[in-house]
Design a protein around this motif. Structure first.
Motif: not given
Ligand SMILES: [Fe+2]
Ligand SMILES: [Fe+2]
Length: 318
Positions: A226-232
């Motif tokens: 979820d955090l990775r997606q937010k960053f992308i």
């Protein structure tokens, strides 16, 4: 084996976690909660300190006095972040020297991204923008972590990280809007730091060894994916503003999901770097050990001062 007393304490601990109350150093906590925190927080502290090296490498070669002063302040902030985090970890009963030893003997890990070299000035921009940018996404979520000292350290650190992210983006913006050679430098730096930045969020949730329990204890508040997606999602529009080509050809807006789709990370590389075979692992640790040894006289002076103070207060008491 848990005693009756422990069982009662456990109930109290669970209640606090459920009610979003912070756990403080003097509170009872399960051994595994403590262990897990020591692992995560010391790893975080080590990352702040080792992270000074790739950028410190460019302080003497920053292109202008302004860039040099800003970078110097930024790298110094990272030392400060390391200090807050080591101090916060010490409240769990682990000493600073134990943590340093674990780092230097490779028992403790640090963020794998700092094992990549900084080849050009644009790398300093890419690190501030992408690496500190990824760190912020993670750390904003950690402001709500259940352990009080960690949560409070994160609140303070996040304020400084947003300045780091902006200074990196400003460097990238100047280069991307500069000469064709400068734009190419920005493109190249982004291409090299993109994937390692995505790796900073850790393995997929399904492969993450510590995630389940950390989420249950509210040490972690959002999952790696979820955090990775937010960053992308927040970074892709910034790449568009820079006018650079996407570092991953599979990046595409997915209307249905309301998120950007992207390609798969090279996990083989991730595990290699985290386990010590990255391009700069050896260099980073060697430098750390060397600096630590050179600093022995400071620690000795602190010890001597402490003894002197104790003698003085004993004299005064007599
Ligand atoms: Fe930091
Ligand atoms: Fe930072």
């Amino acid at each position: 084996m848990q005693t009756v007393d422990d069982a009662e304490q456990q109930v109290e601990f669970d209640r606090k976690i459920a009610e979003e109350q912070k756990i403080e150093p003097t509170d009872w906590m399960p051994d595994d909660y403590r262990k897990n925190l020591v692992r995560q927080m010391s790893q975080h502290a080590h990352s702040e300190v080792i992270g000074m090296q790739p950028e410190g490498n460019w302080i003497t070669r920053a292109p202008t006095l302004r860039r040099k002063a800003v970078l110097l302040a930024k790298v110094q902030d990272e030392a400060g972040h390391g200090l807050y985090l080591y101090s916060a970890t010490e409240t769990l009963g682990t000493s600073r020297s134990e943590m340093i030893e674990a780092l230097q003997t490779r028992k403790a890990k640090y963020a794998s991204i700092f094992n990549y070299p900084t080849l050009t000035w644009a790398d300093v921009g890419a690190i501030g923008w992408l690496v500190d940018g990824a760190a912020i996404v993670n750390q904003i979520s950690l402001q709500r972590t259940s352990y009080g000292p960690y949560s409070r350290a994160m609140i303070r650190i996040c304020k400084e990280e947003s300045f780091h992210q902006r200074q990196g983006y400003e460097i990238m913006y100047s280069l991307a809007k500069g000469s064709p050679e400068q734009k190419q430098m920005a493109q190249d730096a982004m291409n090299r730091f993109w994937w390692p930045s995505l790796m900073m969020f850790g393995p997929h949730d399904s492969d993450s060894a510590h995630s389940g329990r950390s989420m249950k204890w509210k040490i972690k508040r959002q999952s790696n994916d979820d955090l990775r997606q937010k960053f992308i999602d927040q970074t892709v529009p910034q790449i568009e503003v820079l006018g650079l080509e996407m570092p991953d050809p599979e990046i595409k807006w997915n209307e249905e999901r309301g998120h950007y789709d992207s390609g798969e990370i090279d996990w083989e590389e991730f595990y290699q770097v985290i386990n010590g075979s990255g391009p700069c692992n050896h260099q980073r640790l060697k430098h750390h050990i060397n600096a630590h040894e050179k600093g022995e006289w400071v620690r000795e002076a602190v010890r001597a001062y402490r003894v002197k103070q104790q003698e003085k207060s004993a004299e005064n008491a007599a």
